[in-house]
Write an enzyme that holds these catalytic residues in place. Structure first.
Site, PDB file in Angstrom:
ATOM      1  N   LYS A 261       0.836  -1.208   0.000  1.00 28.75           N
ATOM      2  CA  LYS A 261       0.000   0.000   0.000  1.00 28.75           C
ATOM      3  C   LYS A 261       0.865   1.249   0.000  1.00 28.75           C
ATOM      4  O   LYS A 261       0.461   2.296  -0.467  1.00 28.75           O
ATOM      5  CB  LYS A 261      -0.919  -0.010   1.231  1.00 28.75           C
ATOM      6  CG  LYS A 261      -2.003  -1.066   1.149  1.00 28.75           C
ATOM      7  CD  LYS A 261      -3.049  -0.864   2.219  1.00 28.75           C
ATOM      8  CE  LYS A 261      -2.570  -1.384   3.556  1.00 28.75           C
ATOM      9  NZ  LYS A 261      -3.615  -1.323   4.593  1.00 28.75           N
ATOM     10  N   ARG A 262       2.064   1.130   0.540  1.00 26.24           N
ATOM     11  CA  ARG A 262       2.969   2.274   0.616  1.00 26.24           C
ATOM     12  C   ARG A 262       3.462   2.656  -0.782  1.00 26.24           C
ATOM     13  O   ARG A 262       3.458   3.814  -1.159  1.00 26.24           O
ATOM     14  CB  ARG A 262       4.141   1.898   1.522  1.00 26.24           C
ATOM     15  CG  ARG A 262       4.911   3.013   2.130  1.00 26.24           C
ATOM     16  CD  ARG A 262       5.897   2.490   3.172  1.00 26.24           C
ATOM     17  NE  ARG A 262       6.317   1.102   2.942  1.00 26.24           N
ATOM     18  CZ  ARG A 262       7.252   0.733   2.059  1.00 26.24           C
ATOM     19  NH1 ARG A 262       7.865   1.628   1.322  1.00 26.24           N
ATOM     20  NH2 ARG A 262       7.567  -0.544   1.915  1.00 26.24           N
TER      21      ARG A 262
END
Ligand code: GLU
Length: 502
Positions: A261-262
């Site tokens: 997600k980063r």
């Protein structure tokens, strides 16, 4: 290897997905849930949603609700879960703390686990030292066999102990994985099972809960392979029958790295819903990330299939062992196909929430607005990839004539001939009104007659100013049908208004 046609040792299958609520739901959760659900439904089993919220540092209270919403949006429904309850409630680990304690006591009493009072600083120093000396990293067992008193006399003591597994040297490191076949993992170190805050770690909680909830098949990403020997050991020590394990190929980005997600905005499930991907396209796409296309009777491959078709043919042994690249171009292609398969009424229905969110259509649209939207859906369906692509195309049809903005690039394209085109078009269209023939083909015939034949202007040049007049854009749905939908009054008012501004 066990095939799905063999009866399982456990009777009716029970599968679960066990996400941790740490921010936006991860697309991997939907990917796991789909494979769980396909097998559970095929076998007449159950699918459970369990929230693994024992990591209090990363806990995010909004993520559980988002998870429900995105999984429901995808049509992935569970039979038991924190929101709907079930025979093994509660389904949130933070509400089950009392369940884990007796298991910890049993492990301690049998000598399979021990208390460890090493402070975080000491553990960090130990790890650094091991790395410096190029030794395998892992707990050095300073606390093993020591009482609290004995340990307190040594440096790096913390009064709040954790509980660690005492991993034997001859631990079983391999198992028969439903997807990977015979699989093995490296020797683990003395894993913490109970944290200083009294919460179990994932390893203990997952084993206890999978057992207590009667889970027969644990489906999870290959990143958990190194944990499986620890889990098998806990099952053995506690005298419990382990479930079958199925480790799924990871979702990878174009650099073949595990998606996160980063790094990857599209690792968040909400990203797909917000951009206007269709859930059925995303489900199809996610199935293809871990499963081969359908091979037809003539040997050709079919990549487009429904969740029901996937469920019907699902077999563990067919799941890919290596994950495919998460290729958004492919998802766009699939989404376009699914969009074009919708009827105009269905597409209008799907577009509505996005158009409301973008402030194009009122949240309580009138009957006329709804009808207009269905007409527009027919025009824009072939011109969009995701639903939000429709917003700029549809917006001009929902603004008052006087509020239509002419985009700068569209205005810049108007040349000296524009005034003459607009005048001639207005005359031709005015002449059409009394006949009542306000439809695409009649409008086209009238405009071609007046502009292309009458003024001798090339079609492309003739229609550009008209497109700008009615839509304010350089790109719009087909011009004549757009005019038909707008109606004669609006069309003529818009042409006059642009003409007056020249
Ligand atoms: N809570 C773990 C996760 O977030 C679940 C892993 C498992 O399925 O065992 O991925």
């Amino acid at each position: 290897m066990t095939t799905t046609s063999e009866p399982t040792r456990h009777g009716v299958p029970r599968l679960r997905v066990a996400p941790s609520p740490t921010g936006d739901p991860h697309v991997g959760t939907a990917y796991m849930a789909m494979f769980d659900l396909a097998f559970a439904r095929q076998q007449g089993g159950s699918f459970v949603l369990r929230i693994e919220d024992t990591d209090r540092a990363r806990f995010d209270p909004t993520s559980e609700q988002q998870l429900y919403e995105t999984l429901h949006w995808l049509g992935l429904t569970w039979d038991e879960g924190p929101d709907i309850g079930g025979p093994h409630a509660p389904y949130r680990q933070s509400e089950r703390l009392g369940t884990y304690q007796p298991y910890v006591e049993r492990l301690l009493a049998a000598g399979h686990a021990y208390r460890c009072w090493c402070s975080a600083e000491r553990l960090a120093q130990m790890r650094e030292e091991q790395q410096r000396q190029k030794l395998p990293t892992g707990y050095d067992r300073l606390c093993l066999g020591r009482t609290e008193e004995e340990r307190a006399a040594l440096p790096g003591f913390s009064p709040d102990p954790v509980v660690r597994m005492r991993i034997p040297d001859d631990v079983e490191l391999s198992w028969d994985d439903l997807i990977m076949g015979r699989t093995s993992a490296p020797q683990p170190d003395d894993q913490v099972v109970l944290k200083a805050d009294g919460y179990p770690t994932y390893h203990l909680a997952v084993v206890v809960d999978d057992h207590e909830m009667g889970i027969t098949h644990v489906v999870r990403g290959q990143e958990w392979i190194s944990s499986t020997p620890k889990h098998l050991l806990l099952y053995r020590w506690l005298g419990l029958e382990p479930p079958r394990f199925a480790h799924m190929p990871l979702l990878r980005d174009e650099k073949r790295a595990k998606i996160s997600k980063r790094k990857n905005p599209w690792a968040r499930l909400t990203w797909f819903a917000e951009r206007g991907y269709l859930p059925e396209a995303l489900v199809n796409f996610l199935a293809l990330q871990g499963y081969p296309p359908i091979v037809e009777a003539d040997g050709s491959e079919r990549e487009v299939f429904t969740f029901a078709e996937f469920t019907e043919r699902f077999r563990w042994e067919d799941v890919n062992r290596a994950g495919s690249i998460f290729n958004l171009d492919k998802l766009d292609w699939l989404n376009g196909l699914y969009v074009r398969a919708l009827s105009p009424a269905e597409l209008a229905q799907r577009l509505l929430p996005h158009l409301v969110a973008d402030g194009v259509v009122s949240p309580t649209p009138s009957e006329a607005d709804r009808e207009r939207l269905v007409d527009l859906a027919e025009l824009v369906g072939t011109r969009i990839v995701v639903l939000t692509d429709a917003t700029p195309l549809v917006r001009p049809f929902f603004v008052a004539d006087g509020d239509l903005e002419i985009a700068a690039d569209a205005r810049a394209q108007l040349d000296d001939g524009a005034a003459e085109v607009l005048d001639a078009a207005a005359a031709a269209l005015n002449a059409l009104v009394p006949d009542g023939a306000w439809d695409g083909p009649s409008i086209e015939a009238a405009l071609r007659g007046a502009l292309v034949e009458g003024l001798g202007i090339k079609a492309r040049l003739a229609f550009g100013p008209l497109r700008t007049a009615v839509s304010g854009q350089r790109i719009s749905p087909p011009l004549f049908e757009s005019m038909q939908i707008l109606g004669p009054e609006s069309t003529l008012a818009r042409i006059e208004s642009l003409r007056a501004s020249l």
